[in-house]
Design a protein around this motif. Structure first.
Motif, PDB file in Angstrom:
ATOM      1  N   SER A 106       0.812  -1.208   0.000  1.00 40.35           N
ATOM      2  CA  SER A 106       0.000   0.000   0.000  1.00 40.35           C
ATOM      3  C   SER A 106       0.851   1.265   0.000  1.00 40.35           C
ATOM      4  O   SER A 106       0.330   2.363  -0.183  1.00 40.35           O
ATOM      5  N   ARG A 152       4.826  -0.861  -2.695  1.00 38.26           N
ATOM      6  CA  ARG A 152       4.129  -0.219  -3.804  1.00 38.26           C
ATOM      7  C   ARG A 152       5.032  -0.146  -5.034  1.00 38.26           C
ATOM      8  O   ARG A 152       4.605  -0.498  -6.145  1.00 38.26           O
ATOM      9  N   THR A 155      -6.973   0.844   3.243  1.00 37.66           N
ATOM     10  CA  THR A 155      -7.691   0.704   1.971  1.00 37.66           C
ATOM     11  C   THR A 155      -7.437   1.875   1.031  1.00 37.66           C
ATOM     12  O   THR A 155      -7.348   1.689  -0.183  1.00 37.66           O
ATOM     13  N   GLN A 156      -7.311   3.081   1.582  1.00 40.49           N
ATOM     14  CA  GLN A 156      -7.085   4.247   0.736  1.00 40.49           C
ATOM     15  C   GLN A 156      -5.728   4.170   0.049  1.00 40.49           C
ATOM     16  O   GLN A 156      -5.609   4.390  -1.158  1.00 40.49           O
ATOM     17  N   GLU A 215      -5.695   1.486  -2.616  1.00 40.47           N
ATOM     18  CA  GLU A 215      -6.342   1.946  -3.838  1.00 40.47           C
ATOM     19  C   GLU A 215      -5.411   2.871  -4.630  1.00 40.47           C
ATOM     20  O   GLU A 215      -5.399   2.834  -5.875  1.00 40.47           O
ATOM     21  N   GLU A 216      -4.623   3.671  -3.924  1.00 40.45           N
ATOM     22  CA  GLU A 216      -3.654   4.541  -4.601  1.00 40.45           C
ATOM     23  C   GLU A 216      -2.626   3.702  -5.366  1.00 40.45           C
ATOM     24  O   GLU A 216      -2.247   4.042  -6.489  1.00 40.45           O
ATOM     25  N   LYS A 227      -3.139   0.690  -6.574  1.00 44.92           N
ATOM     26  CA  LYS A 227      -3.846   0.125  -7.722  1.00 44.92           C
ATOM     27  C   LYS A 227      -3.960   1.144  -8.847  1.00 44.92           C
ATOM     28  O   LYS A 227      -3.722   0.826 -10.023  1.00 44.92           O
ATOM     29  N   GLN A 228      -4.302   2.373  -8.501  1.00 47.95           N
ATOM     30  CA  GLN A 228      -4.460   3.410  -9.519  1.00 47.95           C
ATOM     31  C   GLN A 228      -3.131   3.732 -10.194  1.00 47.95           C
ATOM     32  O   GLN A 228      -3.098   4.013 -11.402  1.00 47.95           O
ATOM     33  N   GLU A 236      -6.885  -3.843 -15.879  1.00 50.94           N
ATOM     34  CA  GLU A 236      -7.401  -3.952 -14.515  1.00 50.94           C
ATOM     35  C   GLU A 236      -7.474  -5.395 -14.040  1.00 50.94           C
ATOM     36  O   GLU A 236      -7.326  -5.672 -12.841  1.00 50.94           O
ATOM     37  N   ALA A 266      -6.468  -6.367  -5.597  1.00 50.99           N
ATOM     38  CA  ALA A 266      -6.218  -5.626  -4.367  1.00 50.99           C
ATOM     39  C   ALA A 266      -7.002  -6.253  -3.224  1.00 50.99           C
ATOM     40  O   ALA A 266      -8.225  -6.415  -3.318  1.00 50.99           O
TER      41      ALA A 266
END
Length: 280
Positions: free
Chosen positions: A16, A21, A41-42, A45-46, A48-49, A58, A63
């Protein structure tokens, strides 16, 4: 970027932020399907983006927000990875943590509860996740890369005693697991970073700005980092990718690559009290 990991599936713990990362993004850019995981989670998601921004489909990214320190969390990681991708080729045991004593105690008087928390995530989770992954890694003749630290020694680390102990134990686990698993075609190696720009300080509970102050001090003192700069996550990610690439590193078994800008050759940082640096 190359497609050297095309057809491979990589699970990167602690992805994360920071080294995890950077590693997940690099593997995805080089063709691997990746499982990323962390508790935040935030931030997950960063990650993943960032992968998707690099043009990765995708369906090449899974994730999973879970607690790696629990057996249930680990089962979820393995089971969902296999369900989605059908295999596991590369396990990167990157997740790690250091915790401060609630009373600010350092050295041998730190509360043993801090020891328990650190060992749970830095060592026990690596042992059990490796056990749970073994079947699939053997099938794939895969790779394990553990992320250790120069804190493992041989220099003393009284400020982060339990963290250093966990990483020293991880180094021994890497060596022993490597000999046990190479007979099944699975390679195990590790990397030991020195100072790297990550979210590690904040995760430890350092006040905002403190980690930056520490980094500046280290960068401007050549007896701490002869290279003169703090490492970046991608610096370590490239080494992890090298160790996971059997074409490039096939004859490396159970070894640790140190990446610290020369710090461990001089270890002048040991002459400074980090708490004094942060308070200055």
């Amino acid at each position: 970027m190359s497609n050297r990991f095309s057809g491979k599936v990589a699970l990167v713990t602690g992805s994360s932020n920071g080294i995890g990362r950077g590693t997940a993004i690099l593997f995805a850019q080089e063709g691997a399907k990746v499982t990323i995981t962390g508790r935040n989670t935030q931030r997950l998601e960063e990650t993943k983006q960032e992968i998707l921004k690099a043009g990765i489909p995708e369906d090449h990214v899974l994730a999973i927000a879970t607690d790696l320190a629990t057996e249930e969390g680990q089962d979820e990681l393995i089971n969902k990875t296999i369900k989605k991708f059908g295999r596991l080729d590369i396990l990167v045991n990157n997740a790690g943590a250091a915790f401060n004593d609630e009373k600010g105690v350092i050295g041998v008087d730190q509360n043993v509860s801090v020891y328990d928390k650190i060992m749970q995530i830095n060592l026990r989770s690596v042992v059990t996740l490796t056990q749970k992954s073994k079947k699939y890694l053997v099938e794939a003749k895969g790779e394990i890369v553990n992320v250790s630290s120069i804190a493992a020694g041989p220099q003393a680390q009284p400020t982060f005693l339990y963290y250093a102990m966990s990483k020293a134990a991880l180094d021994q686990y890497t060596r022993s697991a490597a000999i046990d698993l190479i007979q099944h075609g699975v390679r195990v190696n590790s990397v030991s970073p020195g100072a790297v720009v990550t979210g590690f300080g904040e995760a430890m509970g350092m006040p905002s700005g403190m980690h930056e102050k520490y980094e500046h001090f280290m960068e401007t003192h050549k007896e701490c980092i002869p290279y003169g700069a703090i490492g970046k996550p991608i610096d370590i990610a490239h080494i992890i990718a090298f160790l996971a690439d059997r074409k490039l590193s096939s004859y490396i078994i159970g070894q640790t690559i140190v990446a610290d800008g020369g710090s461990s050759l001089v270890m002048g940082m040991q002459a400074h009290d980090m708490m004094d640096i942060l308070k200055s």
